[in-house]
Motif scaffolding. Sequence first.
Motif, mmCIF file in Angstrom:
data_model
loop_
_atom_site.group_PDB
_atom_site.id
_atom_site.type_symbol
_atom_site.label_atom_id
_atom_site.label_comp_id
_atom_site.label_asym_id
_atom_site.label_seq_id
_atom_site.Cartn_x
_atom_site.Cartn_y
_atom_site.Cartn_z
ATOM 1 N N PHE A 78 -33.551 27.198 -24.884
ATOM 2 C CA PHE A 78 -35.143 27.178 -25.092
ATOM 3 C C PHE A 78 -35.721 25.697 -24.853
ATOM 4 O O PHE A 78 -34.829 24.788 -25.365
ATOM 5 C CB PHE A 78 -35.564 27.793 -26.441
ATOM 6 C CG PHE A 78 -37.042 27.762 -26.450
ATOM 7 C CD1 PHE A 78 -37.609 28.925 -26.379
ATOM 8 C CD2 PHE A 78 -37.871 26.834 -27.433
ATOM 9 C CE1 PHE A 78 -39.212 29.011 -26.510
ATOM 10 C CE2 PHE A 78 -39.236 26.818 -27.545
ATOM 11 C CZ PHE A 78 -39.822 27.939 -27.115
ATOM 12 N N PRO A 79 -36.829 25.642 -23.982
ATOM 13 C CA PRO A 79 -37.001 24.266 -23.656
ATOM 14 C C PRO A 79 -37.149 23.396 -24.893
ATOM 15 O O PRO A 79 -37.929 23.771 -25.838
ATOM 16 C CB PRO A 79 -38.417 24.344 -23.116
ATOM 17 C CG PRO A 79 -38.297 25.595 -22.466
ATOM 18 C CD PRO A 79 -37.653 26.588 -23.437
ATOM 19 N N CYS A 80 -36.590 22.271 -25.178
ATOM 20 C CA CYS A 80 -36.827 21.107 -26.095
ATOM 21 C C CYS A 80 -36.549 21.858 -27.494
ATOM 22 O O CYS A 80 -37.367 21.585 -28.449
ATOM 23 C CB CYS A 80 -38.198 20.476 -25.966
ATOM 24 S SG CYS A 80 -38.620 19.623 -24.369
ATOM 25 N N SER A 81 -35.365 22.443 -27.598
ATOM 26 C CA SER A 81 -34.949 23.090 -28.977
ATOM 27 C C SER A 81 -33.436 23.461 -29.061
ATOM 28 O O SER A 81 -32.647 22.953 -27.885
ATOM 29 C CB SER A 81 -35.844 24.496 -29.286
ATOM 30 O OG SER A 81 -35.183 25.604 -28.438
ATOM 31 N N ASN A 82 -33.083 23.880 -30.158
ATOM 32 C CA ASN A 82 -31.664 24.327 -30.170
ATOM 33 C C ASN A 82 -31.401 25.730 -30.144
ATOM 34 O O ASN A 82 -30.397 26.254 -30.669
ATOM 35 C CB ASN A 82 -31.120 23.573 -31.519
ATOM 36 C CG ASN A 82 -31.059 22.137 -31.552
ATOM 37 O OD1 ASN A 82 -31.009 21.309 -30.607
ATOM 38 N ND2 ASN A 82 -31.716 21.540 -32.603
ATOM 39 N N THR A 83 -32.228 26.580 -29.526
ATOM 40 C CA THR A 83 -32.350 27.860 -29.402
ATOM 41 C C THR A 83 -31.697 28.389 -27.702
ATOM 42 O O THR A 83 -32.169 27.809 -27.137
ATOM 43 C CB THR A 83 -33.632 28.580 -29.862
ATOM 44 O OG1 THR A 83 -34.235 28.235 -31.007
ATOM 45 C CG2 THR A 83 -33.568 30.219 -29.424
ATOM 46 N N LEU A 84 -30.897 29.229 -28.069
ATOM 47 C CA LEU A 84 -30.276 29.694 -26.843
ATOM 48 C C LEU A 84 -30.728 31.281 -26.534
ATOM 49 O O LEU A 84 -30.680 31.849 -27.568
ATOM 50 C CB LEU A 84 -28.787 29.532 -26.797
ATOM 51 C CG LEU A 84 -27.947 28.398 -26.397
ATOM 52 C CD1 LEU A 84 -26.517 28.427 -26.935
ATOM 53 C CD2 LEU A 84 -28.116 28.175 -24.912
ATOM 54 N N LEU A 85 -30.866 31.652 -25.356
ATOM 55 C CA LEU A 85 -31.040 33.098 -24.837
ATOM 56 C C LEU A 85 -29.950 33.527 -24.030
ATOM 57 O O LEU A 85 -29.486 32.818 -22.980
ATOM 58 C CB LEU A 85 -32.238 33.172 -24.254
ATOM 59 C CG LEU A 85 -32.539 34.466 -23.436
ATOM 60 C CD1 LEU A 85 -33.070 35.336 -24.592
ATOM 61 C CD2 LEU A 85 -33.831 34.386 -22.739
ATOM 62 N N THR A 86 -29.580 34.658 -24.412
ATOM 63 C CA THR A 86 -28.226 35.068 -23.537
ATOM 64 C C THR A 86 -28.577 36.683 -23.263
ATOM 65 O O THR A 86 -29.296 37.435 -24.054
ATOM 66 C CB THR A 86 -26.971 35.250 -24.354
ATOM 67 O OG1 THR A 86 -26.955 35.908 -25.436
ATOM 68 C CG2 THR A 86 -26.310 33.945 -24.530
ATOM 69 N N GLY A 87 -28.165 37.065 -21.806
ATOM 70 C CA GLY A 87 -28.426 38.469 -21.506
ATOM 71 C C GLY A 87 -27.061 38.910 -20.962
ATOM 72 O O GLY A 87 -26.133 38.231 -20.407
ATOM 73 N N SER A 88 -26.888 40.339 -21.664
ATOM 74 C CA SER A 88 -25.348 40.866 -21.487
ATOM 75 C C SER A 88 -25.390 41.920 -20.903
ATOM 76 O O SER A 88 -26.301 42.724 -20.535
ATOM 77 C CB SER A 88 -24.781 40.852 -22.975
ATOM 78 O OG SER A 88 -23.691 41.363 -22.826
ATOM 79 N N SER A 114 -28.436 44.119 -23.806
ATOM 80 C CA SER A 114 -29.243 43.662 -24.847
ATOM 81 C C SER A 114 -29.201 41.999 -24.617
ATOM 82 O O SER A 114 -28.450 41.337 -23.817
ATOM 83 C CB SER A 114 -28.467 43.767 -26.245
ATOM 84 O OG SER A 114 -27.243 42.829 -26.470
ATOM 85 N N LEU A 115 -30.406 41.348 -25.066
ATOM 86 C CA LEU A 115 -30.615 40.254 -25.214
ATOM 87 C C LEU A 115 -30.267 39.584 -26.385
ATOM 88 O O LEU A 115 -30.901 40.205 -27.636
ATOM 89 C CB LEU A 115 -32.233 39.866 -24.991
ATOM 90 C CG LEU A 115 -32.507 40.288 -23.515
ATOM 91 C CD1 LEU A 115 -34.148 40.197 -23.200
ATOM 92 C CD2 LEU A 115 -31.991 39.479 -22.361
ATOM 93 N N SER A 116 -30.053 38.388 -26.680
ATOM 94 C CA SER A 116 -29.590 37.654 -28.222
ATOM 95 C C SER A 116 -30.013 36.450 -28.056
ATOM 96 O O SER A 116 -29.907 35.546 -26.822
ATOM 97 C CB SER A 116 -28.214 37.691 -28.347
ATOM 98 O OG SER A 116 -27.626 39.028 -28.614
ATOM 99 N N ILE A 117 -30.658 35.985 -29.380
ATOM 100 C CA ILE A 117 -31.185 34.630 -29.627
ATOM 101 C C ILE A 117 -30.274 34.059 -30.488
ATOM 102 O O ILE A 117 -30.088 34.412 -31.777
ATOM 103 C CB ILE A 117 -32.744 34.701 -29.996
ATOM 104 C CG1 ILE A 117 -33.611 35.292 -28.664
ATOM 105 C CG2 ILE A 117 -33.041 33.466 -30.427
ATOM 106 C CD1 ILE A 117 -35.142 35.698 -29.168
ATOM 107 N N TRP A 118 -29.850 32.855 -30.239
ATOM 108 C CA TRP A 118 -28.937 32.069 -31.019
ATOM 109 C C TRP A 118 -29.501 30.751 -31.639
ATOM 110 O O TRP A 118 -29.902 30.138 -30.899
ATOM 111 C CB TRP A 118 -27.502 31.844 -30.303
ATOM 112 C CG TRP A 118 -27.077 33.082 -29.532
ATOM 113 C CD1 TRP A 118 -27.407 33.601 -28.337
ATOM 114 C CD2 TRP A 118 -25.967 33.768 -29.981
ATOM 115 N NE1 TRP A 118 -26.728 34.808 -28.060
ATOM 116 C CE2 TRP A 118 -25.673 35.060 -29.058
ATOM 117 C CE3 TRP A 118 -25.220 33.881 -31.192
ATOM 118 C CZ2 TRP A 118 -24.778 35.781 -29.054
ATOM 119 C CZ3 TRP A 118 -24.109 34.874 -31.185
ATOM 120 C CH2 TRP A 118 -23.822 35.441 -30.165
#
Length: 546
Positions: free
Chosen positions: A402-412, A416-420
């Motif tokens: 995620f722009p300018c953050s410590n959040t990740l987005l994954t697609g599998s 499902s999508l997951s936010i980490w």
Amino acid sequence: MAAKEGMPASALRVLEEALGMDLTAAGDTAEAVAAEGAYYLEQVTITEASEDDYEYEEIPDDNFSIPEGEEDLAKAIQMVQEQATDTQILEQKTVLPSKQPIPEVIEDFLCNFLIKMGMTRTLDCFQSEWLKLHYASYEPAIRVLHEKHHALLKQKMLTSLERDRAVGQISGLQATLKHMEVGHNYQASEIRVVPNSEKENAPEGPTQKGLREAREKNKDKTKIKNNTKDSEFPTNMQRNPNLYLCKENIGPAKFDYKLNNIFRLHELPVSCIILHPRKDILVTCGEDRLWKLVGLPKGNVLLTGFGHTDWLSNCCFHPSGNKLATSSGDTTVKLWDLSKGNCILTFEGHSHAVWSCTWHSCGDFVASSSLDTTSKIWDVNSERCRCTLYGHTDSVNSIEFFPCSNTLLTGSADKSLSIWDARTGNCEQSLYGHMHSINDATFTPRGHMIASCDACGVTKLWDFRKLLPIVSIDIGPSPGNEVNFDSSGRVLAQASGSGVIHLLDLKSGQIHKLMGHESEAHTVVFSHDGEYLFSGGSDGTVRTWS
């Protein structure tokens, strides 16, 4: 009455005086009863006088006794049978073999040795692997709970999708997107990590005490080492205008792109195209194991990268634009110095092909996703894997910070999508709704929306602030290989397996098509000002649209 036959009268009298009983009368009674033909038993207790005048207590037999006053023969037989049954049950009871004792002596010896040698990182690794070894029996139960948790989340998400399951109906998209306030800045809230109070209050053993004391003793030394090696995740990040000098598209959205030029850059399919954050340069990756730095608008190759031993899947620029990260089917992630064109670092750790990589906005971390169902966060300074993200049950096909953050987005591929949270490696939320493998997922430049596409051409938009679906658009049946927003976040481009580039107008809900690829389109990206669009195909070409 005469004395009994065989016993003199004088002897009988002496016995009467000793026992204090009238045996003569008793004999008369016995003869009377015998004459009548009736008999009865009488309990008689004879106490002997103790020589030392001490009263001894009679000890009952606990193994078998009949309660006083219950001399019934039937009850006595029943009690004997019950006791025999109980004894049989106890003999047949299966005794589980005792667990083999954990060799704590060996564990303590190794831990104390590592503490003494100051090998704290090795000690941490040993303890984590030791726990995994001895608590592996709990893994099936944990997996069942995890699957139940995801099933509940999936059911909840699918329930909310029932109202817009009619795929392809985007008539309500215009009204929905008005509430998204496209163009307004959005700052993601920081995720706070709450410590586990139970873990903090747990009793401290001798080994843990020694470890704590050793760490406190070398606190200053460790601090200096961490400052020069391991990176820290930043907080309250803001965009650096010096790194992103491009002008955002503030004019009307553009849809009337025309095919302008075709650059044949690779002998095999093009898998990725990215643009330099400040210069008129793009990088392409191909299945021919090469990446190329290309100058615009002429399309001349400025630099070619060799080093991977298998096809390249993805690449991303360092925020400064001076370095490049590439992911490959050879299971590695490589970092490149663009000023010299050589590989400066290789991350090895995935067990299968790496599909995607993304660079953190601070430039100190690179994240990757793999066919081995995991994602990893790599520290550029300490040159090691800082965290492995577990949770997906199939190939993780895309990953993005995620722009300018410590959040990740994954697609599998598990749909499902997951936010980490990259700092803890925890999955904060999972999004369900796709019915097929997710090939790609991305954020809008300002981060308030997520777009994803799957293997049957369905593209979905999600509200990242509420973590809820907005709309679902079916552009299939050809698969959607990649999705990307323009710099304003008002236009979404999708590269299709049919070779068509679809442009979705997020304001009106209309879909525009760009026809020009003769084969499958794998990747698509907008220029920073939105005036150009670049797409790569399975024929090894890169096409420019203006």
